[in-house]
Design a protein around this motif. Structure first.
Motif, PDB file in Angstrom:
ATOM      1  N   GLY A 281       7.313 -15.851  19.220  1.00 27.57           N
ATOM      2  CA  GLY A 281       7.141 -15.867  17.702  1.00 27.57           C
ATOM      3  C   GLY A 281       8.533 -14.811  17.326  1.00 27.57           C
ATOM      4  N   PRO A 282       8.559 -15.151  16.085  1.00 31.29           N
ATOM      5  CA  PRO A 282       9.814 -14.084  15.704  1.00 31.29           C
ATOM      6  C   PRO A 282       9.925 -12.619  15.846  1.00 31.29           C
ATOM      7  CG  PRO A 282       8.694 -14.987  13.806  1.00 31.29           C
ATOM      8  CD  PRO A 282       7.913 -15.455  14.984  1.00 31.29           C
ATOM      9  N   PHE A 283       8.584 -12.199  15.809  1.00 32.85           N
ATOM     10  CA  PHE A 283       8.683 -10.631  15.445  1.00 32.85           C
ATOM     11  C   PHE A 283       8.166  -9.969  17.002  1.00 32.85           C
ATOM     12  CE2 PHE A 283       7.604 -12.094  11.159  1.00 32.85           C
ATOM     13  CZ  PHE A 283       8.624 -11.607  10.486  1.00 32.85           C
ATOM     14  N   TYR A 284       8.981  -9.009  17.350  1.00 33.93           N
ATOM     15  CA  TYR A 284       8.587  -8.053  18.341  1.00 33.93           C
ATOM     16  C   TYR A 284       8.588  -6.635  17.981  1.00 33.93           C
ATOM     17  CZ  TYR A 284       8.607  -5.726  23.044  1.00 33.93           C
ATOM     18  OH  TYR A 284       8.295  -5.040  24.052  1.00 33.93           O
ATOM     19  N   ASP A 285       7.100  -6.223  17.473  1.00 36.11           N
ATOM     20  CA  ASP A 285       6.592  -5.020  16.804  1.00 36.11           C
ATOM     21  C   ASP A 285       6.514  -3.992  17.841  1.00 36.11           C
ATOM     22  OD1 ASP A 285       6.837  -6.571  14.754  1.00 36.11           O
ATOM     23  OD2 ASP A 285       4.530  -6.840  14.620  1.00 36.11           O
ATOM     24  N   VAL A 286       7.205  -2.507  17.559  1.00 34.15           N
ATOM     25  CA  VAL A 286       7.208  -1.438  18.427  1.00 34.15           C
ATOM     26  C   VAL A 286       5.873  -0.461  17.937  1.00 34.15           C
ATOM     27  CG1 VAL A 286       9.388  -1.711  19.085  1.00 34.15           C
ATOM     28  CG2 VAL A 286       8.929  -0.143  17.128  1.00 34.15           C
ATOM     29  N   TYR A 287       5.346  -0.848  16.977  1.00 35.02           N
ATOM     30  CA  TYR A 287       4.243   0.104  16.512  1.00 35.02           C
ATOM     31  C   TYR A 287       4.494   1.699  16.732  1.00 35.02           C
ATOM     32  CZ  TYR A 287       1.885  -4.182  16.963  1.00 35.02           C
ATOM     33  OH  TYR A 287       1.461  -5.668  16.854  1.00 35.02           O
ATOM     34  N   GLN A 288       5.512   1.953  15.747  1.00 36.51           N
ATOM     35  CA  GLN A 288       5.785   3.088  15.562  1.00 36.51           C
ATOM     36  C   GLN A 288       4.548   4.102  15.033  1.00 36.51           C
ATOM     37  OE1 GLN A 288       8.434   5.654  15.538  1.00 36.51           O
ATOM     38  NE2 GLN A 288       6.875   7.031  14.773  1.00 36.51           N
ATOM     39  N   ASN A 289       3.878   3.253  14.118  1.00 37.72           N
ATOM     40  CA  ASN A 289       2.701   3.752  13.584  1.00 37.72           C
ATOM     41  C   ASN A 289       1.563   2.629  13.625  1.00 37.72           C
ATOM     42  OD1 ASN A 289       3.700   6.202  12.410  1.00 37.72           O
ATOM     43  ND2 ASN A 289       4.653   4.991  10.850  1.00 37.72           N
ATOM     44  N   TYR A 290       0.209   3.110  13.626  1.00 32.76           N
ATOM     45  CA  TYR A 290      -0.656   2.000  13.505  1.00 32.76           C
ATOM     46  C   TYR A 290      -1.525   2.208  12.424  1.00 32.76           C
ATOM     47  CZ  TYR A 290      -3.929  -1.612  14.974  1.00 32.76           C
ATOM     48  OH  TYR A 290      -4.668  -2.828  15.321  1.00 32.76           O
ATOM     49  N   GLU A 291      -0.942   1.449  11.413  1.00 38.42           N
ATOM     50  CA  GLU A 291      -1.483   1.686   9.712  1.00 38.42           C
ATOM     51  C   GLU A 291      -2.509   0.517   9.545  1.00 38.42           C
ATOM     52  OE1 GLU A 291       1.538   2.903   6.592  1.00 38.42           O
ATOM     53  OE2 GLU A 291       1.203   0.891   6.070  1.00 38.42           O
ATOM     54  N   VAL A 292      -3.265   0.938   9.172  1.00 38.88           N
ATOM     55  CA  VAL A 292      -4.617  -0.156   8.758  1.00 38.88           C
ATOM     56  C   VAL A 292      -5.083   0.079   7.142  1.00 38.88           C
ATOM     57  CG1 VAL A 292      -5.186   0.001  10.989  1.00 38.88           C
ATOM     58  CG2 VAL A 292      -6.616   1.265   9.269  1.00 38.88           C
ATOM     59  N   GLU A 293      -5.719  -0.760   6.477  1.00 40.31           N
ATOM     60  CA  GLU A 293      -6.323  -0.760   5.492  1.00 40.31           C
ATOM     61  C   GLU A 293      -7.945  -0.742   5.791  1.00 40.31           C
ATOM     62  OE1 GLU A 293      -5.033  -3.464   2.347  1.00 40.31           O
ATOM     63  OE2 GLU A 293      -3.201  -3.853   3.603  1.00 40.31           O
ATOM     64  N   ALA A 294      -8.494  -0.096   5.018  1.00 38.16           N
ATOM     65  CA  ALA A 294      -9.910   0.108   5.228  1.00 38.16           C
ATOM     66  C   ALA A 294     -10.741   0.620   4.002  1.00 38.16           C
ATOM     67  CB  ALA A 294     -10.058   1.505   6.128  1.00 38.16           C
TER      68      ALA A 294
END
Length: 370
Positions: A281-294
Motif C-alpha cells: 500500500g501507499p503508506f509506511y507509517d513510523v508511529y511517532q505517536n499512537y494517537e487514538v479517539e476514545a
C-alpha cells in the motif's frame, strides 16, 4: 508519581547507548569542534541521504526549520499559507513570524490534512501549503502536489513527526520545495535538547537557509542581510549522526508495537485506532505517536493514570484554533473540533516492552467492560 508505563522513557534510552554517547561527546569536546564544524557537515550529508534530498541544513529546532524555510522560499507579509489546526503551534507560528496569514483547513479520519478541502481555501493571495505529516503518517501527497502545481503554489512539508515515513516509496520531507524536521528529544530521532533541519533539492533554498541560520553571514565573512542565530550545535549534530543509522530498526520496533496495540484493541467499538502497519500500500507509517479517539476520553485518562499508565492529550488537549489568544477561532473546523473531544496518545517509544503494551490494552479493555 511512580509510573508502571511511562509515556516516554529518556533515562532508559540513554542507558542503552551511554558508552557510545559519552564517547561521541568526548570526541567533540576534545577536538574543540563546537559550532559549524565537521560533525554538523557529516550529519547534514547523512540526513540528506536518508531522506533522499540533495541538501540538508541543520538548525536549532523544528520551529526554526519551518520559519527559515518559509523565509527562504520568499514567503512575506500579505501572503497566505494553508495548513491545519491539528498540529503543534509552531507550524502556525512560523507562518505568523514570516509575516504571512495562516489559513486553516480541516483534517480527515487519519488526523492529517483533508486534501479535498485545500482547493476551496485558495485565494489570489495564497502562496504556499504546509501539510503536516502527523504522528508519523505522510499526508495524501499525490493530489496535494497536483493542486499545488495547478495553482503554482509552494509546498513546505512539516515532517517534524515523520522522519522515515513514506508515501508510495517516497520519504516525508522530499516532496515539496522544502521539508522541515524536528529532533526534539521525544522524536524518533531525538537530540538531548532542541534541534532541527531543513531538507531540499533546491541549491538556492539550501544556501538561503544557511545564511538565515547564521546572522546572514556569507562564507567570506560578509553580511548579506539582517538575520537570526539558529545554528545546530556540533554536539547535537554528532549525537544525531550517531543515532541516525539506528532509525530504521527503531521504526520497525514502533510498527511492531503499533501492530500489537491494534491486535489487542481493534475490536472495541468505543475506540478509533490509527491505521495498522501494513507492508503493502501507499503508506509506511513510523508511529511517532499512537494517537487514538476514545469515548469517555477524560474518564479513560483518569482510569489509566490510576493504573500507573502515563498518557497525554495532544497539545494539552486543544488544537491551534482553540487557543483564544491566537485569533484563529473564526475557522470552521468541525472534524478537528470533534477529534479534540476524544483524542489521546498512548505510550509509544522504543523502550516500551510488549508486556507493557499488553498491560495498557488490558486496562483499557477493563475500563470499557465496566
Amino acid at each position: 508519581m511512580d509510573w508502571k508505563v511511562r509515556f516516554i522513557d529518556y533515562p532508559t534510552a540513554f542507558r542503552k547507548m551511554e558508552r557510545e554517547i559519552m564517547e561521541a561527546i568526548r570526541q567533540v569536546l576534545v577536538g574543540g569542534d563546537l559550532i559549524l564544524r565537521k560533525q554538523l557537515e557529516a550529519f547534514e550529508e547523512h540526513l540528506a541521504q536518508f531522506v533522499g534530498t540533495r541538501y540538508a541544513v541543520g538548525v536549532n529546532s523544528g520551529t526554526d526549520a519551518l520559519h527559515l524555510a518559509l523565509r527562504a522560499v520568499g514567503i512575506r507579509p500579505g501572503d497566505e499559507v494553508i495548513t491545519v489546526s491539528h498540529t503543534f503551534v509552531a507550524t502556525v507560528a512560523a507562518i505568523h513570524h514570516a509575516g504571512a496569514t495562516p489559513i486553516l483547513v480541516d483534517i480527515g479520519d487519519d488526523h492529517n490534512m483533508d486534501v479535498r478541502l485545500v482547493e476551496q481555501a485558495i485565494t489570489p493571495r495564497t502562496r504556499a501549503i504546509i501539510p503536516v505529516h502527523l504522528n508519523g503518517r505522510v499526508c495524501n501527497m499525490d493530489p496535494l502536489m497536483e493542486i499545488a502545481q495547478r495553482h503554482n503554489l509552494l509546498v513546505i512539508e512539516d515532517a517534524a513527526q515523520a522522519l522515515g515515513a513514506t508515501y508510495k516509496g517516497k520519504k516525508a520531507g522530499s516532496f515539496g520545495i522544502a521539508g522541515c524536521f524536528s529532533f526534539y528529544p521525544a522524536k524518533v530521532l531525538g537530540a538531548f535538547g532542541d534541534a532541527g533541519a531543513v531538507v531540499t533539492n533546491d541549491p538556492q533554498v539550501a544556501q538561503r537557509v544557511r545564511l538565515l541560520r547564521n546572522h546572514g553571514r556569507t562564507p567570506d565573512g560578509d553580511i548579506a542581510f539582517f538575520s537570526f542565530n539558529s545554528r545546530l550545535d556540533n554536539l547535537h549534530a554528532a549525537l544525531l549522526d550517531l543515532k541516525l543509522p539506528r532509525v530504521p530498526q527503531w521504526i520497525a520496533y514502533r510498527r511492531r508495537l503499533a501492530r500489537l496495540y491494534h491486535q489487542r484493541l481493534a475490536d472495541l467499538p468505543a475506540l478509533r485506532l490509527p491505521p495498522p502497519p501494513v507492508e503493502e500500500g501507499p503508506f509506511y507509517d513510523v508511529y511517532q505517536n499512537y494517537e487514538v479517539e476514545a469515548e469517555g476520553r477524560d474518564a479513560l485518562v483518569e482510569h489509566l493514570k490510576a493504573q500507573g499508565i502515563e498518557v497525554m492529550l495532544p497539545w494539552g488537549g486543544r488544537a491551534v484554533h482553540q487557543f483564544p489568544a491566537l485569533g484563529l477561532s473564526h475557522f470552521a473546523l468541525p472534524k478537528t473540533d470533534q477529534v479534540f473531544e476524544r483524542v489521546l496518545m498512548l505510550p509509544m517509544h522504543t523502550e516500551l516492552s510488549e508486556e507493557q503494551v499488553d498491560y495498557v490494552a488490558q486496562c483499557i479493555r477493563r475500563f470499557y467492560s465496566r
